[in-house]
Design a protein around this motif. Structure first.
Motif: not given
Length: 311
Positions: A128-133, A135-144
């Motif tokens: 439950d820690d706030p994500p903060s990617p 790069n684009a890979y991390g952002r796409s996986k978080l959005e998924g």
């Protein structure tokens, strides 16, 4: 559905993790596993392009699985950075299509995500820690992740760190991909191999992850379905330089290695995204094979695996 009669759809069964999961689930009595892949298909693997919404809907309607494991994704950070449309298609839109079809069927979806949803500045990270990617890979996986959890389907995300395991191609894992350079550096007249000594990783053995996934599915079969965000990780911190030293020791080569102590990747990567695994551990879920034991198994057939670019 009962614990002894269960149908599992494994989407992305031909990749590094997918093969390990397929092997693990194949041994469970009474379970039927339907495996899919986009290109590496065979007699027991159904061809499925997860970018095709109609194909996904048709596959899930036809197979009517009780549980769906999504191991397919675009995992290469540099590819995601250079082709964000592809990253979105595979890591976000496909997952949204799978979730929609699963909701209509009433199937539980377990999707694989990554430690790269965090920026690596304040480890260890809890679910439950706030994500903060970064790069684009991390952002796409978080959005998924968010697309799946918000879909209304029975769903769970399993975040994982750097994976390694039995390979068809040394480039399938960022761990085994180091091996050719390590071996080359030991040859007479060869240049030293420079290895990253800046970022701390937690290499995790795919057969261990497959056990975790099997145990999670078993809980679902008993009516104890896990939902939301979960995490699993190896517990041995090491840089790629550390990994290279261990690989050299296993292969018994006198590698010449140079530690690179500043980041050099063109795509930004987090420094330390250690994932806390205590939620699953508290449920009695998990297995960890010591790295030296596991990497010795993986490298037992070196150099017979291919060294082409991962498809």
């Amino acid at each position: 559905m009962t614990g002894s009669r269960l149908k599992v759809a494994l989407i992305g069964a031909s990749g590094l993790l997918g093969r390990a999961v397929a092997n693990e689930l194949a041994d469970v009595a009474g379970w039927q596993v339907v495996r899919t892949a986009r290109s590496r298909v065979g007699p027991q693997i159904v061809k499925l392009d997860i970018r095709d919404d109609a194909a996904i809907s048709g596959f899930i309607a036809r197979e009517a699985p009780d549980a769906i494991v999504v191991a397919a994704a675009e995992r290469r950070p540099d590819v995601c950075e250079n082709d964000p449309a592809l990253a979105r298609a595979l890591n976000v839109d496909a997952l949204r299509s799978i979730a929609r079809a699963a909701r209509e069927r009433g199937a539980w979806v377990l999707s694989i995500s990554t430690d790269y949803v965090f920026d690596g500045t304040k480890p260890p990270y809890f679910p439950d820690d706030p994500p903060s990617p970064l790069n684009a890979y991390g952002r796409s996986k978080l959005e998924g992740e968010r697309a799946l959890i918000d879909s209304g389907a029975k769903a769970c995300v399993l975040r994982l760190p750097l994976l390694y395991g039995p390979v068809l191609d040394w480039n399938e894992s960022a761990v085994t991909s180091l091996t050719p350079a390590i071996v080359e550096s030991a040859k007479s007249g060869a240049a030293p191999a420079t290895m990253d000594a800046w970022a701390t990783r937690y290499p995790t053995f795919t057969p261990d992850v497959a056990v975790v996934i099997r145990q999670m599915i078993e809980r679902h079969a008993r009516g104890e379905t896990i939902g939301g965000i979960t995490q699993w990780s190896g517990d041995e911190p090491m840089t790629k330089f550390d990994i290279a030293e261990r690989i050299a020791r296993v292969l018994k080569v006198d590698a010449r290695l140079v530690a690179q102590r500043t980041p050099t990747d063109s795509t930004p990567r987090p420094r330390d995204c250690h994932l806390d695994s205590s939620v699953l551990e508290a449920l009695g879920i998990g297995r960890r094979t010591p790295f030296d034991t596991a990497i010795a198994q993986v490298l037992a057939n070196y150099p017979r695996a291919r060294t082409r670019e991962t498809q």
